[in-house]
Design a protein around this motif. Structure first.
Motif, PDB file in Angstrom:
ATOM      1  N   LYS A  55     -84.398 -45.697  44.263  1.00 55.59           N
ATOM      2  CA  LYS A  55     -83.416 -44.756  43.373  1.00 55.59           C
ATOM      3  C   LYS A  55     -82.250 -45.617  43.083  1.00 55.59           C
ATOM      4  CE  LYS A  55     -83.618 -40.273  44.255  1.00 55.59           C
ATOM      5  NZ  LYS A  55     -83.795 -38.981  45.223  1.00 55.59           N
ATOM      6  N   THR A  58     -83.040 -48.091  40.348  1.00 53.19           N
ATOM      7  CA  THR A  58     -83.290 -47.315  39.064  1.00 53.19           C
ATOM      8  C   THR A  58     -82.180 -46.322  38.555  1.00 53.19           C
ATOM      9  OG1 THR A  58     -84.457 -45.576  40.125  1.00 53.19           O
ATOM     10  CG2 THR A  58     -85.722 -47.496  39.278  1.00 53.19           C
ATOM     11  N   GLU A  59     -81.174 -46.456  39.255  1.00 49.28           N
ATOM     12  CA  GLU A  59     -79.783 -45.467  38.955  1.00 49.28           C
ATOM     13  C   GLU A  59     -79.968 -44.192  38.857  1.00 49.28           C
ATOM     14  OE1 GLU A  59     -78.222 -46.319  35.034  1.00 49.28           O
ATOM     15  OE2 GLU A  59     -76.165 -45.713  35.718  1.00 49.28           O
ATOM     16  N   LEU A  60     -80.998 -43.769  39.685  1.00 48.08           N
ATOM     17  CA  LEU A  60     -81.060 -42.202  40.061  1.00 48.08           C
ATOM     18  C   LEU A  60     -79.988 -41.646  40.940  1.00 48.08           C
ATOM     19  CD1 LEU A  60     -84.971 -42.059  39.979  1.00 48.08           C
ATOM     20  CD2 LEU A  60     -83.373 -41.521  38.136  1.00 48.08           C
ATOM     21  N   THR A  76     -77.412 -51.385  35.982  1.00 46.83           N
ATOM     22  CA  THR A  76     -76.944 -50.303  35.020  1.00 46.83           C
ATOM     23  C   THR A  76     -77.000 -50.405  33.628  1.00 46.83           C
ATOM     24  OG1 THR A  76     -74.475 -50.627  35.426  1.00 46.83           O
ATOM     25  CG2 THR A  76     -75.759 -48.928  36.889  1.00 46.83           C
ATOM     26  N   SER A  77     -77.141 -51.802  33.302  1.00 49.03           N
ATOM     27  CA  SER A  77     -77.242 -52.074  31.681  1.00 49.03           C
ATOM     28  C   SER A  77     -78.426 -51.724  31.287  1.00 49.03           C
ATOM     29  CB  SER A  77     -76.783 -53.630  31.739  1.00 49.03           C
ATOM     30  OG  SER A  77     -78.046 -54.165  32.214  1.00 49.03           O
ATOM     31  N   LEU A  78     -78.415 -51.345  29.898  1.00 43.54           N
ATOM     32  CA  LEU A  78     -79.559 -51.003  29.091  1.00 43.54           C
ATOM     33  C   LEU A  78     -80.364 -51.885  29.285  1.00 43.54           C
ATOM     34  CD1 LEU A  78     -77.888 -48.546  26.381  1.00 43.54           C
ATOM     35  CD2 LEU A  78     -79.027 -48.120  28.439  1.00 43.54           C
ATOM     36  N   LYS A  81     -82.385 -52.036  32.258  1.00 44.32           N
ATOM     37  CA  LYS A  81     -83.180 -51.132  32.299  1.00 44.32           C
ATOM     38  C   LYS A  81     -84.627 -51.320  31.564  1.00 44.32           C
ATOM     39  CE  LYS A  81     -80.639 -47.356  34.031  1.00 44.32           C
ATOM     40  NZ  LYS A  81     -80.814 -46.016  33.778  1.00 44.32           N
ATOM     41  N   ARG A  82     -84.107 -52.079  30.414  1.00 42.96           N
ATOM     42  CA  ARG A  82     -85.623 -52.304  29.513  1.00 42.96           C
ATOM     43  C   ARG A  82     -86.397 -53.188  30.122  1.00 42.96           C
ATOM     44  NH1 ARG A  82     -81.623 -53.040  25.159  1.00 42.96           N
ATOM     45  NH2 ARG A  82     -81.217 -51.081  24.551  1.00 42.96           N
ATOM     46  N   PHE A  86     -90.929 -48.219  36.025  1.00 43.44           N
ATOM     47  CA  PHE A  86     -90.709 -47.617  37.150  1.00 43.44           C
ATOM     48  C   PHE A  86     -91.782 -46.374  37.304  1.00 43.44           C
ATOM     49  CE2 PHE A  86     -88.303 -44.043  39.131  1.00 43.44           C
ATOM     50  CZ  PHE A  86     -88.412 -44.523  40.471  1.00 43.44           C
ATOM     51  N   CYS A 106     -92.098 -41.135  26.070  1.00 43.07           N
ATOM     52  CA  CYS A 106     -91.844 -42.406  26.885  1.00 43.07           C
ATOM     53  C   CYS A 106     -91.488 -43.526  25.821  1.00 43.07           C
ATOM     54  CB  CYS A 106     -92.782 -42.706  28.034  1.00 43.07           C
ATOM     55  SG  CYS A 106     -92.945 -41.402  29.309  1.00 43.07           S
ATOM     56  N   LEU A 109     -88.249 -42.970  24.142  1.00 41.93           N
ATOM     57  CA  LEU A 109     -87.276 -43.259  24.933  1.00 41.93           C
ATOM     58  C   LEU A 109     -86.893 -44.685  25.126  1.00 41.93           C
ATOM     59  CD1 LEU A 109     -87.707 -40.639  27.919  1.00 41.93           C
ATOM     60  CD2 LEU A 109     -86.177 -40.510  25.962  1.00 41.93           C
ATOM     61  N   LEU A 110     -88.244 -45.442  25.467  1.00 42.49           N
ATOM     62  CA  LEU A 110     -87.988 -47.044  25.353  1.00 42.49           C
ATOM     63  C   LEU A 110     -87.687 -47.465  24.051  1.00 42.49           C
ATOM     64  CD1 LEU A 110     -91.335 -47.200  27.711  1.00 42.49           C
ATOM     65  CD2 LEU A 110     -88.857 -47.965  28.183  1.00 42.49           C
ATOM     66  N   GLY A 111     -87.610 -46.835  22.787  1.00 37.35           N
ATOM     67  CA  GLY A 111     -87.413 -47.437  21.744  1.00 37.35           C
ATOM     68  C   GLY A 111     -88.644 -48.450  21.193  1.00 37.35           C
TER      69      GLY A 111
ATOM     70  N   ARG B   2     -82.534 -42.191  19.256  1.00 38.62           N
ATOM     71  CA  ARG B   2     -83.886 -41.808  19.188  1.00 38.62           C
ATOM     72  C   ARG B   2     -84.298 -41.140  20.401  1.00 38.62           C
ATOM     73  NH1 ARG B   2     -87.806 -46.658  18.100  1.00 38.62           N
ATOM     74  NH2 ARG B   2     -89.484 -45.185  18.857  1.00 38.62           N
ATOM     75  N   LYS B  89     -85.407 -45.056  32.378  1.00 43.18           N
ATOM     76  CA  LYS B  89     -85.597 -45.905  31.341  1.00 43.18           C
ATOM     77  C   LYS B  89     -84.024 -46.128  30.676  1.00 43.18           C
ATOM     78  CE  LYS B  89     -90.148 -44.510  30.137  1.00 43.18           C
ATOM     79  NZ  LYS B  89     -90.422 -43.830  31.415  1.00 43.18           N
ATOM     80  N   PRO B  90     -84.300 -47.048  29.421  1.00 45.12           N
ATOM     81  CA  PRO B  90     -82.879 -47.273  28.693  1.00 45.12           C
ATOM     82  C   PRO B  90     -82.159 -46.050  28.262  1.00 45.12           C
ATOM     83  CG  PRO B  90     -84.477 -48.472  27.720  1.00 45.12           C
ATOM     84  CD  PRO B  90     -85.247 -47.695  29.078  1.00 45.12           C
ATOM     85  N   ARG B  92     -79.102 -43.100  28.662  1.00 47.83           N
ATOM     86  CA  ARG B  92     -77.782 -42.850  29.370  1.00 47.83           C
ATOM     87  C   ARG B  92     -77.865 -41.317  29.719  1.00 47.83           C
ATOM     88  NH1 ARG B  92     -76.311 -47.185  31.369  1.00 47.83           N
ATOM     89  NH2 ARG B  92     -75.519 -48.883  30.065  1.00 47.83           N
ATOM     90  N   ARG B  93     -77.130 -40.976  30.707  1.00 49.52           N
ATOM     91  CA  ARG B  93     -77.105 -39.665  31.302  1.00 49.52           C
ATOM     92  C   ARG B  93     -76.575 -38.930  30.256  1.00 49.52           C
ATOM     93  NH1 ARG B  93     -76.909 -38.923  37.717  1.00 49.52           N
ATOM     94  NH2 ARG B  93     -78.505 -40.767  38.214  1.00 49.52           N
TER      95      ARG B  93
END
Ligand SMILES: Nc1ncnc2c1ncn2[C@@H]1O[C@H](COP(=O)(O)OP(=O)(O)O)[C@@H](O)[C@H]1O
Ligand SMILES: [Mg+2]
Lengths: 307, 255
Positions: A55, A58-60, A76-78, A81-82, A86, A106, A109-111, B2, B89-90, B92-93
């Motif tokens: 956790k 994965t920044e939870l 913590t960088s995007l 995370k890409r 997980f 999903c 969210l992942l783009g 998005r 996932k990418p 932000r909070r």
């Protein structure tokens, strides 16, 4: 180092459950590195801090101190995370969505580029063996099916690093084998896999390297072969015709059953025992080397830890 | 952006696939339609009574839906840990907080639209005239609900689900008693009680600013400045509340 895909250094975390409860120190300076394209097992008993570590990666949750980097980037960088796919400890899913709708969500969210979305989702559903049930509501899925979809969403972003928290727990033998196959397929495709488990055979069957984590610290890291000594350090010998009490060789343990005697000796004393048995005219029935197992190792490290 | 959109859409979809929402909407519509009964039972201009009670019912049920849905949609996502999937996932909070808020606002708006339609049609049948001011009143209620939804979002990340809903409800009640509170601060003796009440007065937004019911029902002129201020006021409140919600959520350890 370029080939380190995940680096965790001196991670510490104490939870403060409430005003009147004492704080719980879960991670006590935990460190390890995962190399590119390996399958890395995070083995430890329940409550060792595996999920807490994952956790944090994965920044939870936010650790009190320590550093984490993913492919050389701050976790913590995007961008970092890409690169991560997980899967949570148990599948947490929306029962109002179908498997395919969930994956679409999903993908957004992942783009994932829209024009590629449907193809990618179908491919992932295929990969996890859910092509036939993708259009049913997830509320009606079995645990095994949920686990597959959860695995699927982890693959959706074409991750460089798969992080799986207890991917095989709670599954039946066929489900476990399928998850194992899915992990091996990803590894064969060059994806780095980091997974936690408290089940030794799963770790032994899959991992290139293992970290043994007990009580918030990594106690040992290495290949399974390195961790459990390759040389047998003890032998079990059974024979007939002589009572173990009469032997002068040093025995670690002995027992007499239905006419045969069973003894355990250290590897230094093995040859002495064989000679003595021959001298006394005993009939040798069997001799087996005993290797330390991962389980022994886990037990040794868990000794003296409050559970 | 998005991600924000996807979260809002998923929130909206979760609500419209939930039977609870239809129960509330059903109640609201029955309530609005039965204002005709009140109209027949009371002396006075029946059309005015229908409008008055209809608008009050519209406000009340929008509030209920905002409060209930915030609990179901935001707290549940955190409690059921489906939020893990999103935040690993990418994303932000703050994007999660904003997406959830927008989804909630969309649900309240859709429901408000439906009730407005019913009310407009009822008044049309009753008086033979389309009253555009009803739509104006609904728009002002929507402003109020956007503030309330921001409160609900803040409380959802701040506290436990039921408590959060109760606190949102309290904001609604206190927000409509602002004027009374102001009177109280004048009349109460003790400086301490007075200070407490004054603090509440300044902290809780005055939701009466969005209430144009009297003007709409009695065809009174509506000062454009009051409308302009209501819009500015709502935007400022929503901005501050969402900022606080995002700030709190940013460092929250998820269980
Ligand atoms: N949010 C939390 N608050 C308090 N204690 C926690 C929290 N999360 C985990 N713990 C405690 O931390 C310990 C380690 O938990 P966990 O990381 O889930 O272990 P594992 O995954 O290795 O079984 C457990 O004793 C658990 O009770
Ligand atoms: Mg765990």
């Amino acid at each position: 180092m370029a080939d380190i895909q995940l680096s965790v250094e001196d991670l510490r975390k104490t939870f403060h459950p409430g005003l009147f409860e004492s704080p719980i120190e879960v991670l006590k300076g935990l460190s390890f590195d995962v190399r590119r394209a390996e399958i890395f097992g995070f083995l430890g008993p329940n409550g060792a801090g595996k999920t807490t570590t994952i956790k944090a990666i994965t920044e939870l949750i936010y650790p009190d101190s320590g550093s984490i980097s993913v492919c050389g980037l701050p976790h913590t960088s995007l961008e970092a995370k890409r690169k991560i796919g997980f899967m949570t400890e148990s599948p947490y899913v929306y029962s109002h969505l179908t498997g395919r709708e969930f994956l679409r969500f999903c993908a957004e969210l992942l783009g994932v580029v829209r024009s590629q979305q449907e193809d990618r989702i179908s491919r992932v559903l295929d990969d996890v063996g859910m092509a036939a049930s993708g259009d049913r509501k997830m509320g009606a899925y079995s645990k095994g099916m949920l686990q597959r979809v959860a695995f699927g969403q982890a693959l959706l972003g074409d991750p460089k690093l798969l992080i799986l928290d207890e991917p095989m727990s709670g599954l039946d033998p066929i489900g476990r084998r399928d998850v194992r196959d899915m992990i091996l397929r990803q590894a064969a495709a060059g994806v780095t896999v980091f997974f936690s488990s408290h089940i030794i055979p799963d770790v032994e069957a899959l991992c290139d390297r293992v970290a043994i984590v007990v009580d918030g610290r990594v106690r040992a890291v290495g290949t399974v072969r390195d961790l459990v000594s390759r040389e047998a350090d003890r032998y079990e010998v059974t024979f007939a015709g002589v009572s173990p009490e009469e032997l002068s060789t040093r025995l670690l343990a002995h027992h007499v059953g239905s006419g045969e005697a069973w003894v355990r000796v250290s590897s230094e004393d093995r040859d002495a025992l064989i000679r003595e048995l021959a001298d006394r005219g005993a009939r040798l029935v069997s001799m087996n080397p005993m290797r330390a197992t991962l389980e022994d190792l886990l037990m040794t490290h868990s000794e003296g830890v409050d559970r | 952006m998005r991600a924000i959109r996807a979260i809002a859409v998923n929130t909206f979809r979760e609500a419209i696939r939930d039977r609870i929402l239809y129960l509330f909407i059903g109640f609201a519509i029955v309530m609005v339609i039965s204002t005709k009964l009140f109209g027949m039972l009371t002396v006075g201009d029946e059309a005015k009574i229908v409008k008055d009670i209809g608008l009050a019912a519209m406000q009340f049920f929008s509030m209920l839906i905002a409060v209930m849905m915030s609990m179901l949609l935001i707290s549940r996502e955190v409690d059921n840990r489906t939020v893990f999937n999103i935040l690993a996932k990418p994303v932000r909070r703050w994007q999660f907080v904003l997406g959830k808020y927008l989804g909630l606002v969309a649900i309240v708006a859709a429901n408000l639209l439906l009730i407005t339609l019913v009310l407009v049609v009822m008044v049309l049948i009753y008086t033979g005239q389309f009253d555009p001011m009803l739509v104006f009143a609904a728009a002002m209620t929507m402003l109020e609900m956007s503030v309330l939804a921001a409160f609900a979002t803040l409380f959802a990340v701040l506290t436990r689900p039921i408590l959060g809903s109760l606190m949102t409800l309290a904001m609604f009640v206190v927000g409509h008693m602002s004027a009374d509170l102001w009177m109280l601060t004048r009349q109460l003796p003790g400086t301490f009680t007075r200070a407490v009440i004054a603090t509440v007065y300044y902290l809780v937004p005055n939701l009466e600013r969005f209430n144009f019911r009297t003007e709409v029902v009695h065809d009174l002129p509506i000062p454009p400045a009051a409308v302009g201020w209501a819009v500015v006021y709502a935007s400022a409140c929503v901005g501050v509340l969402l900022f606080l919600a995002a700030l709190r959520f940013q460092t929250k350890d998820l269980k």
